[in-house]
Design an enzyme around this catalytic site. Structure first.
Site, PDB file in Angstrom:
ATOM      1  N   ASP A 166     -44.123  35.485  30.258  1.00  0.00           N
ATOM      2  CA  ASP A 166     -43.359  36.067  31.369  1.00  0.00           C
ATOM      3  C   ASP A 166     -43.930  35.634  32.713  1.00  0.00           C
ATOM      4  OD1 ASP A 166     -41.947  37.652  33.078  1.00  0.00           O
ATOM      5  OD2 ASP A 166     -42.382  39.542  32.064  1.00  0.00           O
ATOM      6  N   ASP A 226     -33.946  42.346  34.593  1.00  0.00           N
ATOM      7  CA  ASP A 226     -33.780  43.421  33.600  1.00  0.00           C
ATOM      8  C   ASP A 226     -32.419  44.091  33.763  1.00  0.00           C
ATOM      9  OD1 ASP A 226     -36.339  42.833  32.926  1.00  0.00           O
ATOM     10  OD2 ASP A 226     -37.179  44.785  33.458  1.00  0.00           O
TER      11      ASP A 226
END
Ligand SMILES: *[C@@H]1O[C@H](CO)[C@@H](O)[C@H](O)[C@H]1NC(C)=O
Ligand SMILES: *[C@@H]1O[C@H](CO)[C@@H](O)[C@H](O)[C@H]1NC(C)=O
Ligand SMILES: *[C@@H]1O[C@H](CO)[C@@H](O)[C@H](O)[C@H]1NC(C)=O
Ligand SMILES: *[C@@H]1O[C@H](CO)[C@@H](O)[C@H](O)[C@H]1NC(C)=O
Length: 437
Positions: A166, A226
């Protein structure tokens, strides 16, 4: 009426699958070799569970063991959900990697990560882990910078099968070459480790990642930030959150980048969170909305990583996640991502050609009023069949013989925020017309 030419999209897709990716100019921009499909993994989108959406960094050995047991007892494992992925928060230390080693948190994981991995493997699961290319990860734990090979070997020695790497927080403003470089370094480290480890490069859809992620060895890459636990979140996407509809829109131009071994990732699933996430904003979705989200993620060939607490799933959500006909659209070996073939007001139709030359279609009503949607295979798919079998994958789940024979366009009523999903196939020559509606 706006109808796109699906053939041109699919033609591009097929050519890509054969030619192993994108345009050479993009490929060579980081100067490295082409590692498209180099690890040979993820021939279909990965399916499983990930800890983040429900639990954030509040994870521990007991939770993961119970999750494994629940995935098994609910039938989710046997439906294909094989990966159990630890997201951020398994690490012992917060703060910079230059000040701390990368070790597991022995309070959260008293028997170590390998013991949990062994348990997962003993029950037929695969296990994933998380790190990032910065000094720190998004939740502030030590990252992998300058220790990529060492970390890859540690993960391999634990038996890890999937890595989410990430860069969202450490490389938010980095140049494309800089982001390519850090992802390529870990990719090489994983390849060097010689354990097959699925590689997920997470960069929130920045730096045009879909154009080059496969070439540095990624199996899937996030195309946005997200998602909230909300179908149509009132907050704005500039700030951070992309809701279900935003994500679907974002994927429209990206069909050419989906193929066996490498897929656009629309984010982990929100099905079953019901507003109870410890991490995500949003107040939850209706059952119809969760089903629509799941249907679209499936037909768009996104990885299907459950984000809810599977120990306490409501029965509607479980039913949604277990629909094997919808899952089959996702797991089709041709690896096509559905294209937008009809786009009129609040109505959209997505279509995906499957390996056996049948098609999956989703009729989506984005609006707040019930809509009649008309679908014409000859117009929307540009097929030449005179007649076709149509099977409703939510109404007739699991019943291969519950189809209708049509020779004309069909119209159906679709509820607000609903997606109706069908499989369309060519009937054998000897099927006689009397059944035609
Ligand atoms: C990236 O730039 C934005 C805007 O200048 C800033 O708010 C943010 O903190 C930066 N991110 C990082 C990781 O440096
Ligand atoms: C992978 O192995 C090669 C050959 O030993 C080595 O040159 C390279 O530095 C290694 N990659 C990483 C990221 O350590
Ligand atoms: C269908 O799958 C088989 C086996 O994987 C493959 O040989 C064939 O080319 C595929 N056909 C299409 C249309 O993708
Ligand atoms: C499957 O569909 C067929 C055709 O509609 C129907 O006759 C049959 O009863 C269905 N089977 C089940 C188990 O529902």
């Amino acid at each position: 009426m706006k109808t796109k030419n699906l053939w041109s999209l699919l033609g591009a897709c097929a050519a890509l699958a054969n030619a192993q990716l994108v345009t050479p100019a993009v490929l060579t921009s980081d100067g490295g070799p082409d590692w498209t499909d180099a690890n040979g993994l993820a021939r279909t989108p990965p399916m499983g569970w990930s800890s983040w959406n429900q639990f954030g960094d509040q994870i521990n050995e007991q939770l993961i063991r119970e999750t494994i047991d629940a995935l098994e007892s609910t039938g989710l494992r046997d439906a294909g959900y094989r990966f159990v992925n630890l997201d951020d928060g398994w690490q012992a230390h917060r703060g910079k990697r230059s000040n701390h080693p990368l070790e597991y948190d022995s309070v959260k994981f008293p028997n170590g990560i390998k013991a949990v991995v062994d348990y997962a493997h003993s029950k037929g699961f695969k296990m994933g882990i998380y790190s990032g290319p910065g000094e720190k990860t998004c939740a502030g734990y030590t990252g992998s910078i300058d220790h990529e090979q060492e970390d890859a070997e540690m993960f391999a020695s634990w038996g890890i099968d999937h890595l989410k790497y990430d860069a969202c927080c450490s490389h938010q403003n980095a140049s494309i070459p800089a982001v390519q470089k850090v992802f390529r370094t870990m990719s090489e480290a994983l390849l060097n480790s010689s354990r097959p480890i699925v590689y997920h490069t997470c960069h929130c859809g920045w730096a045009d990642i879909w154009q080059w992620a496969a070439s540095v060895g990624a199996n899937h890459w996030r195309i946005g930030q997200d998602i909230p636990d909300d179908f149509n979140y009132p907050g704005n996407r500039e700030k951070y959150y992309f809701d279900v509809l935003d994500m679907i829109d974002r994927g429209n131009e990206l069909t050419a980048y989906s193929a066996p071994g490498h897929f656009n990732d629309f984010d982990m699933l929100i099905v079953g969170l019901n507003g109870k996430s410890q991490e995500l904003v949003g107040t939850g979705c209706s059952n119809v909305e969760y089903r629509t989200h799941f249907s679209l993620w499936s037909i768009l060939s996104s990885p299907l990583l459950i984000g809810a607490d599977v120990r306490n799933l409501d029965s509607d959500s479980l039913k949604t996640l277990l629909n094997k006909d919808v899952i089959a659209l996702n797991q089709d070996v041709a690896g096509n991502q559905a294209a937008l073939v009809q786009d009129v007001g609040n109505v959209q139709v997505y279509a995906k050609e499957l390996n056996d030359s049948s098609w999956g279609i989703a009729l989506l009503n984005r609006g707040s009023e019930t809509a009649d949607i008309t679908f014409s295979p000859r117009r929307d798919l540009i097929i030449t069949w005179d007649r076709y079998f149509l099977r409703d994958l939510w109404k007739s789940e699991g019943n291969e013989s519950d189809f209708t024979l049509y020779n004309i366009p069909f119209t159906t009523e679709v509820m607000p925020h609903e997606a109706k999903v069908y499989r369309i196939s060519q009937p054998p020559e000897d099927v006689s017309p009397p059944d035609i509606e």
